[in-house]
Design an enzyme around this catalytic site. Structure first.
Site, PDB file in Angstrom:
ATOM      1  N   SER A 164       0.663  -1.134  -0.278  1.00  0.00           N
ATOM      2  CA  SER A 164       0.102   0.019   0.127  1.00  0.00           C
ATOM      3  C   SER A 164       0.933   1.074   0.291  1.00  0.00           C
ATOM      4  CB  SER A 164      -1.148  -0.011   1.440  1.00  0.00           C
ATOM      5  OG  SER A 164       0.014   0.425   1.905  1.00  0.00           O
ATOM      6  N   LYS A 165       0.015   2.759  -0.400  1.00  0.00           N
ATOM      7  CA  LYS A 165       1.048   3.672  -0.164  1.00  0.00           C
ATOM      8  C   LYS A 165       2.310   3.991   1.225  1.00  0.00           C
ATOM      9  CE  LYS A 165       0.300   6.114  -3.290  1.00  0.00           C
ATOM     10  NZ  LYS A 165       1.615   6.089  -4.626  1.00  0.00           N
TER      11      LYS A 165
END
Ligand code: GLU
Length: 491
Positions: free
Chosen positions: A254-255
């Site tokens: 994820s980011k």
């Protein structure tokens, strides 16, 4: 392997930027098709009208093309099973839905969202899995007709048959499930818009897809889809679910732990070959030890059976290392070409100036090629060359160290005098290096006593490429101005 013509597809939804996981899915499908002389199809799954945009679609196509993953059939290239954009196939989906309804594999369901909410709440309170209770599964046909004619809204549900179903997943092995575990899921919503599980099978059937390799997140959908193939009486494709990509923290990428869009890495100046290589390593290996290999190696060796069930760790340090390996191994000319847009974007030179000074720029890149890991790292490293000679920004720590030494100013002044003569006589960088060593020795100095202030004056840094090459890049006049100026600034 079955004897059907080999047809694989990548089916992105244009609801966002191309995720690195999607790029890997595309890569593995492409490699398998190329290895076995199959066809690679690109299908755009844009039935989510609210979230899909033409810009995302364009960017996805562009990204795949940039990676070199050319498709044989697709929305722009066309092909025997066009259209390849799902939203343009809706009529066909509805036609197939009607066929399933007529054959008894589907039924109309009039249950309202409110009723379904109550049902789910009751099931939850009993600790049961939410599932449709089939209230509408056996409605008499005339009742269905009457309610539809009366304007009641209905969805179309798939009628899951009793029994047990098996399919082979080439990554995970045989998968067995009890049909009773599968809900009578919705194929068409009340507004007749089709759902993902339904359209994906319609299109895979119509496009004669023989192999479906996709992310593990779709494994939960596969039972529904397998049952649908059975209802259509069409061959079930070979499945392979690729392991989730995990961030360095072991959680789904994820980011938080790094960029997730392919474009981010492109914008950050990762060589495309390194991106492809790194994506290959996400669940696959050429052998036990080789980490740097090309897509040709992938195509020559890729087998879905060798993909691992887990362990796809998106290790950014390794990615950067790999990127640097590619830049080091590449030709000077090509690295320079690929760095050029970053240099222009950083405002160091405009395109025209860059072309005019191309040979000079090649020498600049030569000095950094061994050090940079991405093309985007170059501008910052060479910015000193473009600074005004009187105001080269000094790195504070480097300056502090040089000042502590206390002898920088007189040494630089004296050295500049010597250097002026050497440069006027046309000394090469190699000759200057040798002459400088002798100069240092004659004065009973330790090399860093001269080299540290010299580097600071010339570049503002404490490390970097060969100093005498730097002098050549700056040219005699500018180099001398920096050294003499440095003597003044450090006095
Ligand atoms: N459109 C789906 C996605 O982007 C692909 C589904 C599939 O490959 O079956 O996740």
């Amino acid at each position: 392997m079955s004897d059907r013509p080999l047809r694989l597809r990548f089916a992105p939804s244009p609801t966002g930027r191309l995720h690195v996981g999607g790029a890997r899915t595309a890569l593995f499908n492409w490699a398998y098709a190329r290895r076995h002389g199959g066809t690679f199809v690109l299908r755009i799954e844009d039935t989510d009208a609210e979230r899909s945009t033409p810009e995302h679609e364009r960017a996805i196509l562009e990204g795949l093309r940039w990676l070199g993953l050319e498709w044989d059939e697709g929305p722009d290239t066309g092909g025997p099973y066009a259209p390849y954009r799902q939203s343009e196939r809706i009529e066909r989906h509805r036609e197939l839905a009607r066929a399933l309804l007529a054959a008894g594999h589907a039924y109309r369901c009039f249950c309202t969202p409110e009723r379904l909410d109550v049902l789910r709440a009751e099931q939850a309170s009993r600790g049961e899995k939410p599932a449709y209770d089939r209230r509408c599964a056996e409605l008499p046909r005339d009742e269905v007709e009457r309610r539809l004619a009366g304007g009641e809204r209905a969805v179309l549900r798939f009628r899951v048959p009793p029994g047990e179903t098996r399919f082979v997943d080439h990554v995970r092995g045989e998968v067995v499930f009890q049909n009773a575990e599968v809900d009578d899921w919705v194929m068409l919503r009340a507004d007749e818009s089709p759902t993902y599980n339904f359209v994906v099978v319609c299109d895979d059937v119509d496009m004669r897809i023989s192999h479906v390799f996709r992310g593990e997140e779709h494994l939960v959908n596969t039972p529904k889809q397998v049952l649908l193939y059975r209802a259509f009486e069409r061959p079930i494709p070979e499945f392979g679910h690729l392991p989730l990509m995990l961030g360095a923290d072991g959680k789904k990428l994820s980011k938080r732990t790094g960029d997730t869009a392919l474009e981010d890495y492109r914008e950050k100046g990762y060589p495309r070959e390194a991106i492809l290589n790194f994506l290959c390593l996400q669940g696959w290996a050429l052998d036990g030890s080789t980490e740097v290999f090309s897509t040709d190696d992938l195509v020559a060796n890729f087998d879905i059976a060798d993909v691992t069930k887990g362990g796809a760790i998106f290790d950014l340090d390794k990615f950067r290392w790999l990127a640097g390996e590619y830049i080091r191994a590449d030709s000077l000319e090509r690295v320079a070409e690929r760095c050029a847009p970053f240099v222009v974007a950083a405002g160091l030179m405009d395109e025209a100036e860059l072309r005019e000074r191309w040979n000079w720029f090649l020498e600049v890149v030569r000095g950094e090629k061994e050090r940079i890991r991405t093309y985007a790292e170059l501008p910052e490293r060479i910015a000193y060359l473009f600074a005004g000679d009187e105001e080269v920004p000094y790195h504070p720590e480097a300056e502090e160290r040089v000042r502590r030494q206390g002898t920088a100013a007189p040494l630089l002044r004296e050295y500049a005098g010597w250097l002026r003569g050497e440069l006027a006589a046309g000394a090469t960088p190699a000759a200057l290096a040798e002459g400088t060593r002798a100069w240092v020795k004659e004065r009973g100095l330790k090399s860093p006593e001269l080299f540290q202030p010299l580097r600071l004056a010339l570049t503002g840094q404490s490390g970097g490429p060969d100093l005498f090459e730097t002098i050549a890049l700056l040219g005699a006049e500018r180099a001398l101005r920096r050294i003499e100026g440095g003597a003044g600034r450090l006095a």
